[in-house]
Design a protein around this motif. Structure first.
Motif, PDB file in Angstrom:
ATOM      1  N   GLU A 153      -0.919  -0.067  24.434  1.00  0.00           N
ATOM      2  CA  GLU A 153      -0.302   1.070  23.737  1.00  0.00           C
ATOM      3  C   GLU A 153       1.218   1.078  23.876  1.00  0.00           C
ATOM      4  O   GLU A 153       1.923   1.566  22.988  1.00  0.00           O
ATOM      5  CB  GLU A 153      -0.901   2.380  24.267  1.00  0.00           C
ATOM      6  N   SER A 154       1.740   0.496  24.952  1.00  0.00           N
ATOM      7  CA  SER A 154       3.200   0.460  25.130  1.00  0.00           C
ATOM      8  C   SER A 154       3.884  -0.394  24.077  1.00  0.00           C
ATOM      9  O   SER A 154       5.083  -0.227  23.824  1.00  0.00           O
ATOM     10  CB  SER A 154       3.537  -0.076  26.524  1.00  0.00           C
ATOM     11  N   LEU A 155       3.154  -1.323  23.431  1.00  0.00           N
ATOM     12  CA  LEU A 155       3.739  -2.183  22.403  1.00  0.00           C
ATOM     13  C   LEU A 155       3.592  -1.612  21.000  1.00  0.00           C
ATOM     14  O   LEU A 155       4.203  -2.123  20.062  1.00  0.00           O
ATOM     15  CB  LEU A 155       3.095  -3.568  22.435  1.00  0.00           C
ATOM     16  N   ALA A 156       2.791  -0.575  20.828  1.00  0.00           N
ATOM     17  CA  ALA A 156       2.524  -0.031  19.494  1.00  0.00           C
ATOM     18  C   ALA A 156       3.791   0.345  18.727  1.00  0.00           C
ATOM     19  O   ALA A 156       3.855   0.145  17.501  1.00  0.00           O
ATOM     20  CB  ALA A 156       1.580   1.162  19.594  1.00  0.00           C
ATOM     21  N   PRO A 157       4.853   0.873  19.375  1.00  0.00           N
ATOM     22  CA  PRO A 157       6.073   1.208  18.623  1.00  0.00           C
ATOM     23  C   PRO A 157       6.772   0.006  17.995  1.00  0.00           C
ATOM     24  O   PRO A 157       7.684   0.192  17.173  1.00  0.00           O
ATOM     25  CB  PRO A 157       6.962   1.871  19.684  1.00  0.00           C
ATOM     26  N   GLN A 158       6.371  -1.226  18.365  1.00  0.00           N
ATOM     27  CA  GLN A 158       6.992  -2.411  17.785  1.00  0.00           C
ATOM     28  C   GLN A 158       6.387  -2.796  16.439  1.00  0.00           C
ATOM     29  O   GLN A 158       6.746  -3.829  15.873  1.00  0.00           O
ATOM     30  CB  GLN A 158       6.853  -3.588  18.760  1.00  0.00           C
ATOM     31  N   PHE A 159       5.498  -1.957  15.923  1.00  0.00           N
ATOM     32  CA  PHE A 159       4.805  -2.252  14.667  1.00  0.00           C
ATOM     33  C   PHE A 159       5.065  -1.151  13.649  1.00  0.00           C
ATOM     34  O   PHE A 159       5.062   0.034  13.987  1.00  0.00           O
ATOM     35  CB  PHE A 159       3.297  -2.382  14.914  1.00  0.00           C
ATOM     36  N   THR A 160       5.303  -1.555  12.408  1.00  0.00           N
ATOM     37  CA  THR A 160       5.356  -0.560  11.330  1.00  0.00           C
ATOM     38  C   THR A 160       3.952  -0.107  10.964  1.00  0.00           C
ATOM     39  O   THR A 160       3.770   0.942  10.362  1.00  0.00           O
ATOM     40  CB  THR A 160       6.052  -1.144  10.086  1.00  0.00           C
ATOM     41  N   GLU A 161       2.955  -0.936  11.308  1.00  0.00           N
ATOM     42  CA  GLU A 161       1.553  -0.597  11.059  1.00  0.00           C
ATOM     43  C   GLU A 161       0.999   0.226  12.231  1.00  0.00           C
ATOM     44  O   GLU A 161       1.445   0.081  13.368  1.00  0.00           O
ATOM     45  CB  GLU A 161       0.712  -1.869  10.906  1.00  0.00           C
ATOM     46  N   ARG A 162       0.003   1.038  11.948  1.00  0.00           N
ATOM     47  CA  ARG A 162      -0.719   1.736  13.009  1.00  0.00           C
ATOM     48  C   ARG A 162      -1.741   0.767  13.619  1.00  0.00           C
ATOM     49  O   ARG A 162      -2.392   0.003  12.902  1.00  0.00           O
ATOM     50  CB  ARG A 162      -1.439   2.947  12.412  1.00  0.00           C
ATOM     51  N   VAL A 163      -1.874   0.789  14.931  1.00  0.00           N
ATOM     52  CA  VAL A 163      -2.792  -0.131  15.607  1.00  0.00           C
ATOM     53  C   VAL A 163      -4.205   0.447  15.592  1.00  0.00           C
ATOM     54  O   VAL A 163      -4.431   1.593  15.992  1.00  0.00           O
ATOM     55  CB  VAL A 163      -2.351  -0.389  17.065  1.00  0.00           C
ATOM     56  N   LEU A 164      -5.166  -0.369  15.111  1.00  0.00           N
ATOM     57  CA  LEU A 164      -6.583  -0.040  15.218  1.00  0.00           C
ATOM     58  C   LEU A 164      -7.203  -1.038  16.189  1.00  0.00           C
ATOM     59  O   LEU A 164      -7.052  -2.255  16.026  1.00  0.00           O
ATOM     60  CB  LEU A 164      -7.278  -0.138  13.862  1.00  0.00           C
ATOM     61  N   TYR A 165      -7.909  -0.521  17.187  1.00  0.00           N
ATOM     62  CA  TYR A 165      -8.392  -1.380  18.254  1.00  0.00           C
ATOM     63  C   TYR A 165      -9.852  -1.781  18.066  1.00  0.00           C
ATOM     64  O   TYR A 165     -10.724  -0.943  17.861  1.00  0.00           O
ATOM     65  CB  TYR A 165      -8.244  -0.675  19.605  1.00  0.00           C
ATOM     66  N   LEU A 166     -10.072  -3.098  18.154  1.00  0.00           N
ATOM     67  CA  LEU A 166     -11.428  -3.631  18.288  1.00  0.00           C
ATOM     68  C   LEU A 166     -11.825  -3.503  19.759  1.00  0.00           C
ATOM     69  O   LEU A 166     -10.973  -3.615  20.642  1.00  0.00           O
ATOM     70  CB  LEU A 166     -11.465  -5.083  17.833  1.00  0.00           C
ATOM     71  N   PRO A 167     -13.101  -3.304  20.053  1.00  0.00           N
ATOM     72  CA  PRO A 167     -13.483  -2.943  21.423  1.00  0.00           C
ATOM     73  C   PRO A 167     -13.316  -4.050  22.459  1.00  0.00           C
ATOM     74  O   PRO A 167     -12.973  -3.781  23.608  1.00  0.00           O
ATOM     75  CB  PRO A 167     -14.958  -2.544  21.294  1.00  0.00           C
ATOM     76  N   ASP A 168     -13.540  -5.314  22.109  1.00  0.00           N
ATOM     77  CA  ASP A 168     -13.521  -6.382  23.108  1.00  0.00           C
ATOM     78  C   ASP A 168     -12.414  -7.405  22.872  1.00  0.00           C
ATOM     79  O   ASP A 168     -11.746  -7.831  23.814  1.00  0.00           O
ATOM     80  CB  ASP A 168     -14.868  -7.128  23.113  1.00  0.00           C
ATOM     81  N   THR A 169     -12.262  -7.812  21.625  1.00  0.00           N
ATOM     82  CA  THR A 169     -11.331  -8.884  21.299  1.00  0.00           C
ATOM     83  C   THR A 169     -10.942  -8.771  19.840  1.00  0.00           C
ATOM     84  O   THR A 169     -11.756  -8.353  19.005  1.00  0.00           O
ATOM     85  CB  THR A 169     -11.956 -10.259  21.570  1.00  0.00           C
TER      86      THR A 169
END
Length: 703
Positions: free
Chosen positions: A475-491
């Protein structure tokens, strides 16, 4: 038949029989090609031609012409043959659809009425040569061939008609005849650069590369600004890994014509390939100074950052946003309404990529599309490269549609996607080769996401999401993206185990009496910092060796340059074995030559890491601070090998030394690793497919 070289040899043999009139033999060989590669466009097209020649008629020919055109709609002859066959079959509406599609792709086709098979042998008013030249320019190749032949029948010394005949034969892939015809032109006019270049191209197609190079060089000596001769020599030099000569060629052209932005771009690509990243940046800056709107150069500049960036960069984020802003200026009317259903049964998901083939993207996506529930997900492929292979054929079986974007302008490509009613459009390329990011600026689908082929923000505001896992993008890297991060559960990635891979070989260290480290990463990833770490590891492990294997080491230039880098890093060249790339089956076996792999940083491996795991070979990786720098850690965590992840360069060195001294532990791991990773999240395709289905519906529901 898995060897593409064997496939091309078989095609060449079939074409030779075809040209000689041995139609039955040719048909047998074309069908052998299709048995191994069902979507080969040349084989389908030529079988259609054969069907017409043998009098079997349109019922036999049309399916082959249709398949050839759908596989490669950038090839004008495939479409022309299909249109003419549809016309002959009295299907004018279908002919109009295909004809209009070709025009949208920028193909210089004549009006539909002019694409009827010739019914008259009356000489046209302008004469046969001019008439044939017009036919050639519009892609009516068989009619052009007849016209040039008639012109030469009237005047055998008409050298311009002879050149037209040669060009037409080349366009028909009748390369032996074309080479002979070009030689006849050159016997009369030895300094005609158009004939020299045409002759060179025919020789390349025949595999006679040294003669082709000589012909290209003769053309360039006569006409230093000849772009075709320059690019032809460049391709030959790069394929032969003659990097020093390729660089000298680029620089000689730029010395005469510094405004050639295309040559600056080519030089940047070459320098990237040999790992001279800073010099490559200079080249791309020159491109942008000459052409500020050159989106491909901007993508290259962004991609270069991943070879050296050790931590998140505000400048990189800003440059990515600038790319997105420029792309938006090319999309003046983005879509605001869409034709897809608001409450889908199966979610229609589009895949935009030039890598739906034997490529890392293809290797990672095959298991997903094969195991996704067709009641929940409906795939449509939008390839951006005409090349297809056996893996393309396997992928295609799981697609609702295979809708090529090759040759389509961005607006037309966006319209095609929009009209297909796509719900979620996935970009699988980012700022890599063959990307179509500007298409996304048109917003052809209500939801768009970046996944798989790239590992940073695209900067395109119209791409809503980036799909990741929490190791690759905490989550600390999310501001480096213009896109919103959607997380897959394992990989974020799931690798498709190679078919027919050999069994893992026993650990080599016990028999050799020393540990062999390995690295199979491309040249630009092996930075000076990586070499410094390797130097420390080798110094602490007396007798150990290092095997480095990549495409740049296939030629003498690459080997010489790498030995120089090793010496500067304090690594004795005698301890390092250098190898070029191998075909995949052989390469998988070669994984067994090393005891474990040393990853590169900050740009680690992906496919190589997964293939090695399948062969029982672990990778030691260094977790970094950017998404790409964390890719190795993400893969190994998903494979259940967290103990092979270092957090600092010192820990990387210490862990390598520790693992090298535990030969018994390495031997035990070699025996069990394939079965361990087989059931891990990294290789469990059904499990990953369920997770991806959930994330895609989350993206759709969050619009």
């Amino acid at each position: 038949m898995g060897d593409m070289a064997s496939l091309y040899e078989l095609l060449h043999e079939a074409a030779t029989h075809h040209q000689a009139g041995r139609l039955a033999a040719a048909a047998t060989l074309y069908r052998s090609v299709l048995a191994a590669h069902p979507y080969n466009s040349d084989a389908h097209h030529n079988l259609g031609v054969l069907a017409m020649q043998e009098g079997r008629g349109l019922d036999d020919a049309l399916p082959h012409f249709k398949q050839a055109w759908e596989n490669d709609p950038s090839h004008p002859q495939y479409g022309l043959s299909y249109v003419k066959a549809l016309t002959l079959a009295n299907r004018p509406a279908d002919a109009r659809v295909v004809h209009a599609d070709g025009l949208r792709r920028g193909l210089a086709w004549p009006p539909l009425a002019a694409m009827q098979p010739a019914r008259s042998i009356v000489e046209p008013p302008e004469g046969w040569r001019l008439h044939a030249s017009r036919l050639l320019d519009t892609g009516l190749l068989l009619e052009a061939l007849d016209g040039f032949s008639r012109a030469l029948g009237q005047r055998a010394d008409d050298v311009e008609a002879q050149l037209g005949l040669a060009r037409t034969l080349a366009a028909l892939s009748r390369h032996e005849e074309a080479a002979r015809a070009f030689r006849e032109v050159l016997a009369v006019r030895p300094e005609w650069t158009a004939a020299l270049v045409g002759h060179a191209r025919a020789l390349v197609a025949l595999g006679r590369t040294p003669e082709a190079e000589a012909s290209y060089r003769r053309a360039l000596a006569l006409e230093p600004s000849n772009a075709d001769a320059y690019s032809g020599i460049g391709v030959i030099l790069l394929e032969a890994r003659r990097f020093a000569e390729a660089e000298a060629l680029c620089r000689s052209v730029l010395a005469r014509a510094p405004w050639r932005f295309d040559v600056h771009h080519d030089l940047g690509t070459l320098l990237t390939q040999v790992g001279r990243i800073e010099e490559a940046r200079v080249c791309y800056r020159e491109v942008l100074a000459l052409r500020p709107d050159h989106l491909e150069a901007r993508s290259c500049m962004l991609f270069l950052e991943h070879y050296t960036a050790t931590r998140p960069s505000a400048a990189l984020l800003e440059q990515s946003r600038a790319y997105g802003t420029l792309a938006r200026t090319h999309a003046p009317g983005p879509y605001r309404a869409w034709s897809c259903t608001a409450h889908p049964g199966p979610l229609r998901v589009g895949l935009v990529s030039g890598d739906l083939r034997e490529h890392p993207v293809g290797f990672f996506i095959e298991g997903l599309v094969a195991h996704a529930d067709p009641a929940r997900i409906e795939w449509i492929a939008y390839p951006t490269l005409a090349h297809t292979d056996e893996l393309s054929g396997r992928l295609r079986k799981h697609m609702r549609g295979w809708r090529s974007l090759v040759g389509l302008p961005d607006a037309q490509a966006a319209q095609r996607i929009h009209d297909d009613g796509v719900h979620v459009l996935l970009d699988l390329a980012g700022h890599t080769m063959h990307n179509r990011l500007p298409v996304f600026a048109w917003k052809p689908a209500p939801v768009a996401a970046s996944w798989l082929g790239y590992f940073a923000t695209t900067g395109v505001a119209e791409i809503d999401y980036v799909l990741a896992d929490r190791v690759s993008i905490p989550e600390s890297l999310a501001p480096q993206f213009t896109e919103r991060v959607l997380y897959l559960p394992d990989t974020r990635l799931c690798f498709t185990a190679p078919e027919n891979a050999p069994e893992p070989r026993p650990l080599p260290a016990p028999e050799r009496g020393h540990v062999t480290f390995g690295c199979f990463q491309s040249h630009p990833k092996i930075t000076e910092e990586v070499l410094a770490a390797w130097s420390r590891i080798l110094a602490a492990c007396p007798g150990s060796r290092l095997r480095v294997q990549n495409a740049s080491l296939a030629g003498a230039d690459g080997v010489r340059a790498f030995h120089e880098r090793l010496a500067r890093a304090g690594i004795a060249g005698a301890r390092v074995d250098l190898h070029g790339v191998s075909l995949r089956d052989r390469y998988l076996a070669e994984c067994g030559e090393v005891d474990f792999l040393l990853d590169t940083f900050p740009y680690p491996g992906g496919t190589t890491t997964c293939e090695a795991l399948w062969m029982g070979v672990p990778t030691l990786t260094l977790e970094g601070e950017t998404m790409i720098a964390r890719q190795g850690a993400s893969l190994l965590a998903a494979a259940g090998l967290g103990g092979w992840i270092a957090r600092t360069a010192d820990e990387y060195v210490a862990l390598a030394i520790e693992r090298a001294r535990d030969v018994a532990g390495l031997a035990a791991l070699r025996l069990e690793l394939r079965e361990r990773v087989r059931v891990s999240a990294l290789f469990d395709a059904p499990r990953f497919a369920r997770a991806m289905e959930g994330v895609l519906f989350e993206a759709w529901n969050g619009r």
